[in-house]
Design an enzyme around this catalytic site. Structure first.
Site, PDB file in Angstrom:
ATOM      1  N   GLN A 202       0.833  -1.208   0.000  1.00  0.00           N
ATOM      2  CA  GLN A 202       0.000   0.000   0.000  1.00  0.00           C
ATOM      3  C   GLN A 202       0.869   1.260   0.000  1.00  0.00           C
ATOM      4  O   GLN A 202       1.662   1.453   0.923  1.00  0.00           O
ATOM      5  CB  GLN A 202      -0.882  -0.004   1.260  1.00  0.00           C
ATOM      6  CG  GLN A 202      -1.774   1.224   1.388  1.00  0.00           C
ATOM      7  CD  GLN A 202      -2.498   1.265   2.727  1.00  0.00           C
ATOM      8  OE1 GLN A 202      -1.994   0.755   3.726  1.00  0.00           O
ATOM      9  NE2 GLN A 202      -3.652   1.885   2.757  1.00  0.00           N
ATOM     10  N   GLY A 203       0.676   2.110  -0.989  1.00  0.00           N
ATOM     11  CA  GLY A 203       1.438   3.355  -1.074  1.00  0.00           C
ATOM     12  C   GLY A 203       0.546   4.570  -0.878  1.00  0.00           C
ATOM     13  O   GLY A 203       0.233   5.281  -1.834  1.00  0.00           O
ATOM     14  N   TYR A 204       0.121   4.771   0.361  1.00  0.00           N
ATOM     15  CA  TYR A 204      -0.684   5.957   0.691  1.00  0.00           C
ATOM     16  C   TYR A 204       0.204   7.028   1.359  1.00  0.00           C
ATOM     17  O   TYR A 204       0.368   8.116   0.857  1.00  0.00           O
ATOM     18  CB  TYR A 204      -1.798   5.576   1.672  1.00  0.00           C
ATOM     19  CG  TYR A 204      -3.090   5.072   1.067  1.00  0.00           C
ATOM     20  CD1 TYR A 204      -3.149   4.523  -0.205  1.00  0.00           C
ATOM     21  CD2 TYR A 204      -4.276   5.125   1.804  1.00  0.00           C
ATOM     22  CE1 TYR A 204      -4.341   4.051  -0.719  1.00  0.00           C
ATOM     23  CE2 TYR A 204      -5.473   4.654   1.287  1.00  0.00           C
ATOM     24  CZ  TYR A 204      -5.500   4.121   0.031  1.00  0.00           C
ATOM     25  OH  TYR A 204      -6.682   3.656  -0.473  1.00  0.00           O
ATOM     26  N   SER A 205       0.775   6.663   2.544  1.00  0.00           N
ATOM     27  CA  SER A 205       1.438   7.667   3.391  1.00  0.00           C
ATOM     28  C   SER A 205       2.722   8.196   2.772  1.00  0.00           C
ATOM     29  O   SER A 205       3.414   7.495   2.029  1.00  0.00           O
ATOM     30  CB  SER A 205       1.793   7.054   4.745  1.00  0.00           C
ATOM     31  OG  SER A 205       0.675   6.449   5.323  1.00  0.00           O
TER      32      SER A 205
ATOM     33  N   GLU B 209     -10.137  -1.531   5.556  1.00  0.00           N
ATOM     34  CA  GLU B 209      -8.958  -1.768   6.384  1.00  0.00           C
ATOM     35  C   GLU B 209      -9.325  -1.689   7.864  1.00  0.00           C
ATOM     36  O   GLU B 209      -8.954  -2.532   8.654  1.00  0.00           O
ATOM     37  CB  GLU B 209      -7.880  -0.724   6.047  1.00  0.00           C
ATOM     38  CG  GLU B 209      -6.583  -0.932   6.812  1.00  0.00           C
ATOM     39  CD  GLU B 209      -5.583   0.211   6.613  1.00  0.00           C
ATOM     40  OE1 GLU B 209      -5.982   1.291   6.169  1.00  0.00           O
ATOM     41  OE2 GLU B 209      -4.410   0.002   6.934  1.00  0.00           O
TER      42      GLU B 209
ATOM     43  N   SER C 113      -4.299   6.749  12.888  1.00  0.00           N
ATOM     44  CA  SER C 113      -3.876   6.707  14.294  1.00  0.00           C
ATOM     45  C   SER C 113      -5.104   6.724  15.221  1.00  0.00           C
ATOM     46  O   SER C 113      -6.192   7.155  14.845  1.00  0.00           O
ATOM     47  CB  SER C 113      -2.963   7.893  14.618  1.00  0.00           C
ATOM     48  OG  SER C 113      -3.749   9.062  14.788  1.00  0.00           O
ATOM     49  N   ASN C 114      -4.880   6.266  16.468  1.00  0.00           N
ATOM     50  CA  ASN C 114      -6.012   6.187  17.395  1.00  0.00           C
ATOM     51  C   ASN C 114      -6.575   7.556  17.740  1.00  0.00           C
ATOM     52  O   ASN C 114      -7.779   7.686  17.998  1.00  0.00           O
ATOM     53  CB  ASN C 114      -5.594   5.414  18.655  1.00  0.00           C
ATOM     54  CG  ASN C 114      -5.539   3.913  18.382  1.00  0.00           C
ATOM     55  OD1 ASN C 114      -5.635   3.482  17.222  1.00  0.00           O
ATOM     56  ND2 ASN C 114      -5.408   3.114  19.422  1.00  0.00           N
ATOM     57  N   GLU C 115      -5.713   8.598  17.719  1.00  0.00           N
ATOM     58  CA  GLU C 115      -6.242   9.952  17.971  1.00  0.00           C
ATOM     59  C   GLU C 115      -7.201  10.350  16.846  1.00  0.00           C
ATOM     60  O   GLU C 115      -8.270  10.921  17.086  1.00  0.00           O
ATOM     61  CB  GLU C 115      -5.094  10.979  18.050  1.00  0.00           C
ATOM     62  CG  GLU C 115      -4.243  10.889  19.311  1.00  0.00           C
ATOM     63  CD  GLU C 115      -3.227   9.758  19.261  1.00  0.00           C
ATOM     64  OE1 GLU C 115      -2.974   9.219  18.164  1.00  0.00           O
ATOM     65  OE2 GLU C 115      -2.684   9.407  20.325  1.00  0.00           O
TER      66      GLU C 115
HETATM   67  C1  LIG Z   1       4.396   0.010  11.297  1.00  0.00           C
HETATM   68  C2  LIG Z   1       3.654   0.917  10.342  1.00  0.00           C
HETATM   69  C3  LIG Z   1       3.212   0.396   9.142  1.00  0.00           C
HETATM   70  C4  LIG Z   1       2.570   1.228   8.213  1.00  0.00           C
HETATM   71  N1  LIG Z   1       2.195   0.702   6.978  1.00  0.00           N
HETATM   72  C5  LIG Z   1       1.731   1.520   6.029  1.00  0.00           C
HETATM   73  C6  LIG Z   1       1.523   1.046   4.692  1.00  0.00           C
HETATM   74  O1  LIG Z   1       1.730  -0.132   4.378  1.00  0.00           O
HETATM   75  N2  LIG Z   1       1.099   1.926   3.757  1.00  0.00           N
HETATM   76  C7  LIG Z   1       0.852   3.237   4.052  1.00  0.00           C
HETATM   77  O2  LIG Z   1       0.445   3.970   3.150  1.00  0.00           O
HETATM   78  N3  LIG Z   1       1.042   3.732   5.306  1.00  0.00           N
HETATM   79  C8  LIG Z   1       1.482   2.900   6.300  1.00  0.00           C
HETATM   80  N4  LIG Z   1       1.718   3.394   7.574  1.00  0.00           N
HETATM   81  C9  LIG Z   1       1.553   4.824   7.821  1.00  0.00           C
HETATM   82  C10 LIG Z   1       0.446   5.174   8.779  1.00  0.00           C
HETATM   83  O3  LIG Z   1      -0.809   5.106   8.141  1.00  0.00           O
HETATM   84  C11 LIG Z   1       0.761   6.595   9.317  1.00  0.00           C
HETATM   85  O4  LIG Z   1       1.920   6.480  10.114  1.00  0.00           O
HETATM   86  C12 LIG Z   1      -0.375   7.135  10.150  1.00  0.00           C
HETATM   87  O5  LIG Z   1      -1.471   7.471   9.335  1.00  0.00           O
HETATM   88  C13 LIG Z   1       0.062   8.395  10.948  1.00  0.00           C
HETATM   89  O6  LIG Z   1       0.647   9.327  10.109  1.00  0.00           O
HETATM   90  P1  LIG Z   1       2.086   9.977  10.444  1.00  0.00           P
HETATM   91  O7  LIG Z   1       3.035   8.867  10.743  1.00  0.00           O
HETATM   92  O8  LIG Z   1       2.419  10.899   9.317  1.00  0.00           O
HETATM   93  O9  LIG Z   1       1.889  10.791  11.782  1.00  0.00           O
HETATM   94  P2  LIG Z   1       1.197  12.221  11.918  1.00  0.00           P
HETATM   95  O10 LIG Z   1      -0.010  12.276  11.070  1.00  0.00           O
HETATM   96  O11 LIG Z   1       2.240  13.260  11.743  1.00  0.00           O
HETATM   97  O12 LIG Z   1       0.741  12.185  13.435  1.00  0.00           O
HETATM   98  C14 LIG Z   1       1.663  12.387  14.524  1.00  0.00           C
HETATM   99  C15 LIG Z   1       0.858  12.357  15.825  1.00  0.00           C
HETATM  100  O13 LIG Z   1      -0.085  13.441  15.836  1.00  0.00           O
HETATM  101  C16 LIG Z   1      -1.401  12.938  16.016  1.00  0.00           C
HETATM  102  N5  LIG Z   1      -2.349  13.731  15.212  1.00  0.00           N
HETATM  103  C17 LIG Z   1      -2.207  14.072  13.901  1.00  0.00           C
HETATM  104  N6  LIG Z   1      -3.278  14.781  13.486  1.00  0.00           N
HETATM  105  C18 LIG Z   1      -4.119  14.876  14.555  1.00  0.00           C
HETATM  106  C19 LIG Z   1      -5.408  15.476  14.745  1.00  0.00           C
HETATM  107  N7  LIG Z   1      -6.040  16.111  13.763  1.00  0.00           N
HETATM  108  N8  LIG Z   1      -5.981  15.374  15.984  1.00  0.00           N
HETATM  109  C20 LIG Z   1      -5.349  14.703  16.990  1.00  0.00           C
HETATM  110  N9  LIG Z   1      -4.130  14.124  16.869  1.00  0.00           N
HETATM  111  C21 LIG Z   1      -3.521  14.202  15.667  1.00  0.00           C
HETATM  112  C22 LIG Z   1      -1.351  11.503  15.537  1.00  0.00           C
HETATM  113  O14 LIG Z   1      -2.356  10.715  16.139  1.00  0.00           O
HETATM  114  C23 LIG Z   1       0.029  11.087  15.970  1.00  0.00           C
HETATM  115  O15 LIG Z   1       0.028  10.703  17.330  1.00  0.00           O
HETATM  116  C24 LIG Z   1       2.325   2.588   8.528  1.00  0.00           C
HETATM  117  C25 LIG Z   1       2.759   3.092   9.771  1.00  0.00           C
HETATM  118  C26 LIG Z   1       3.421   2.278  10.665  1.00  0.00           C
HETATM  119  C27 LIG Z   1       3.901   2.865  11.967  1.00  0.00           C
END
Ligand SMILES: Cc1cc2nc3c(=O)[nH]c(=O)nc-3n(C[C@H](O)[C@H](O)[C@H](O)COP(=O)(O)OP(=O)(O)OC[C@H]3O[C@@H](n4cnc5c(N)ncnc54)[C@H](O)[C@@H]3O)c2cc1C
Length: 384
Positions: A127-130, A245, A369-371
Site C-alpha cells: 500500500q502506497g498511501y502515506s 482496512e 492513528s487512534n487519535e
Molecule cells: C508500522 C507501520 C506500518 C505502516 N504501513 C503503512 C503502509 O503499508 N502503507 C501506508 O500507506 N502507510 C502505512 N503506515 C503509515 C500510517 O498510516 C501513518 O503512520 C499514520 O497514518 C500516521 O501518520 P504519520 O506517521 O504521518 O503521523 P502524523 O499524522 O504526523 O501524526 C503524529 C501524531 O499526531 C497525532 N495527530 C495528527 N493529526 C491529529 C489530529 N487532527 N488530531 C489529533 N491528533 C492528531 C497523531 O495521532 C500522531 O500521534 C504505517 C505506519 C506504521 C507505523
C-alpha cells in the site's frame, strides 16, 4: 464465545478447526508461534496456496470473483480460528484492500488481470498511501503523476510501506492535478514494483525488524490503463478502501491467542514456584483485559453483521480499531511484565514478549492513528 453463532456457524467452525489441524504445516505453525518471520514471504505464499487449493483463498470475496461466498460470521470465525492456530496471516493489501476497490471501481480488464493472481498468491501487493508529512493529513500528499500521452510519469516518496520489500505491485495515491483542492486532484494507480525508477529503502523498527520501507519514485512510467476509475477521483476509492482496512483491524483472534499465551506463561512460572496469578493486582488486570476482549468481540460481531446486511462499514469501525489495538497492547504489556528482566536475556518466551511489546507500539499509529479514530468517534457517533 458461542453466544452469537447459529448451529450452522458452529458446524462451520468445527470444519475450519479440522481443516487447520490437517492442513496447516507444522513448520509454519511453529515459526508463527515463535514470532519468527525469517521466511515471511515464503510462509505467507505457501499458506495462501494451501487455502486457495481448498477454495478458501479469499474469505471475504463473493463467489463471482472466486471467493467462498461466506457470510460475515463465517469470515470472522475463519479469521479467529486461523489466528488461534498460529496460521500465517493473510496480508490485507491484496485480498482486503485493492481487491474490493477493483471489484467496485476497476475496469473488467483490471479485474480479470489482477484478481486471480491475488487469489492464488502469485502477486504480492503493498500500500502506497502515506508520505513524509502526509499520514493523518493524507490528502496533502505530494507524489506527483504527470500525464504524458498514454502514461503517467510518477515522482515522489512514499513512507511506512509495510512489506513492500517483497511486493510485486503497489497501489498508490498520486497527485494528478495540483491545481485543485487537496482531495480533488488525487488518482489511484497500480504500479509494477519492477518498474525502472523505483527504489525501496528499509526502515528499521524498534524491535530491530524490517517490516516497513520508504519507496522512492524517480520518473516511474505507468500506463494510463493502470489507473483505477476516473482521474482525480482517487480520494473516493481511497476512502472506500480505508473503511475495509479499519473493519478488519480489531484483531480479536490475535488477542485471544496472546491472552492464552499470557495465561500459559503465568502457569509455567507458577509451576516453578512463583505464581503471578496469586498476585491479586496482576490477576485483576488479566481478568479486566479478558472482559474487555469479550466486549470487543461482541462489538466486532455487531459491525460485521451490519456489513453482512450490505451496509458500508461505518464509524463503528473506528471503535474496533481503537479498542482492538489498546487491548492487544495491554496484553503485550502484561506479557512483558510477567517475564520481567528475563526479556533482556536468552529466554525465548521472554525475548518474544519483549520484541512483541516494542513492535506492537505501531498498532495505535497505523491504519489511521487512534487519535484520528477518536476524532471520528467524537464527530460522527457522539455529535461533538
Ligand atoms: C508500522 C507501520 C506500518 C505502516 N504501513 C503503512 C503502509 O503499508 N502503507 C501506508 O500507506 N502507510 C502505512 N503506515 C503509515 C500510517 O498510516 C501513518 O503512520 C499514520 O497514518 C500516521 O501518520 P504519520 O506517521 O504521518 O503521523 P502524523 O499524522 O504526523 O501524526 C503524529 C501524531 O499526531 C497525532 N495527530 C495528527 N493529526 C491529529 C489530529 N487532527 N488530531 C489529533 N491528533 C492528531 C497523531 O495521532 C500522531 O500521534 C504505517 C505506519 C506504521 C507505523
Amino acid at each position: 464465545m458461542d453466544l452469537n453463532f447459529t448451529p450452522a456457524d458452529l458446524a462451520f467452525r468445527k470444519e475450519v478447526r479440522e481443516f487447520l489441524s490437517a492442513s496447516l504445516p507444522s513448520d509454519l505453525r511453529e515459526r508463527v508461534g515463535r514470532g519468527d518471520d525469517s521466511h515471511f514471504r515464503d510462509d505467507v505464499q505457501r499458506w495462501q496456496r494451501i487455502l486457495h487449493d481448498h477454495g478458501w483463498g479469499a474469505p471475504s470475496w463473493p463467489r463471482e470473483h472466486g471467493g467462498p461466498g461466506w457470510s460475515a460470521a463465517q469470515q470472522f470465525i475463519f479469521e479467529t480460528e486461523c489466528a488461534l492456530a498460529d496460521a500465517p496471516m493473510q496480508l490485507p493489501f491484496g485480498l482486503k484492500m485493492v481487491a474490493p476497490v477493483l471489484m467496485r471501481y476497476g475496469s473488467p480488464a483490471q479485474r480479470e488481470r489482477f484478481l486471480p493472481r491475488i487469489l492464488s498468491g502469485e502477486d504480492w501487493w503493498c500500500q502506497g498511501y502515506s508520505e513524509p508529512g502526509s499520514g493523518s493529513d493524507l490528502a496533502s500528499l505530494k507524489t506527483r503523476a504527470r500525464r504524458e500521452g498514454g502514461e503517467y510519469v510518477i515522482n515522489g516518496q512514499k513512507a511506512w510501506n509495510t512489506r513492500g520489500q517483497h511486493a510485486d505491485w503497489i497501489f498508490c495515491l498520486v497527485r494528478t492535478d495540483p491545481g485543485r483542492k487537496a482531495q480533488q486532484g488525487i488518482s489511484f494507480v497500480l504500479v509494477d514494483m519492477r518498474s525502472p525508477g523505483i527504489t525501496v529503502r528499509p526502515t528499521r523498527l524498534l524491535d530491530g525488524t524490517f517490516e516497513v520501507n520508504e519507496i522512492w519514485f524517480d520518473n516511474v512510467r505507468v500506463p494510463v490503463e493502470n489507473r483505477v476509475g476516473e482521474e482525480n477521483e482517487g480520494w473516493t476509492y481511497a476512502k472506500y478502501l480505508l473503511g475495509h482496512e479499519r473493519t478488519n483491524i480489531a484483531g480479536v483472534g490475535g488477542s485471544r491467542r496472546e491472552l492464552r499465551r499470557l495465561k500459559a506463561a503465568a502457569a509455567a512460572l507458577g509451576a516453578r514456584g512463583r505464581d503471578p496469578l496469586a498476585d491479586p493486582v496482576f490477576a485483576t488486570r488479566v481478568a479486566q483485559v479478558e472482559i474487555d476482549l469479550l466486549a470487543l468481540e461482541v462489538t466486532n460481531l455487531r459491525v460485521i453483521f451490519a456489513e453482512g446486511r450490505k451496509q458500508a462499514p461505518g464509524p463503528e469501525a473506528s471503535i474496533l480499531k481503537v479498542r482492538g489495538t489498546e487491548i492487544r497492547q495491554r496484553i503485550s504489556e502484561l506479557q512483558l511484565e510477567l517475564q520481567g528482566a528475563r526479556g533482556l536475556g536468552g529466554d525465548s518466551e521472554a525475548s518474544r514478549a519483549a520484541a512483541a511489546y516494542l513492535n506492537l507500539r505501531k498498532l495505535s499509529i497505523f491504519g489511521g492513528s487512534n487519535e484520528i479514530q477518536r476524532n471520528i468517534i467524537a464527530r460522527t457517533l457522539l455529535g461533538l
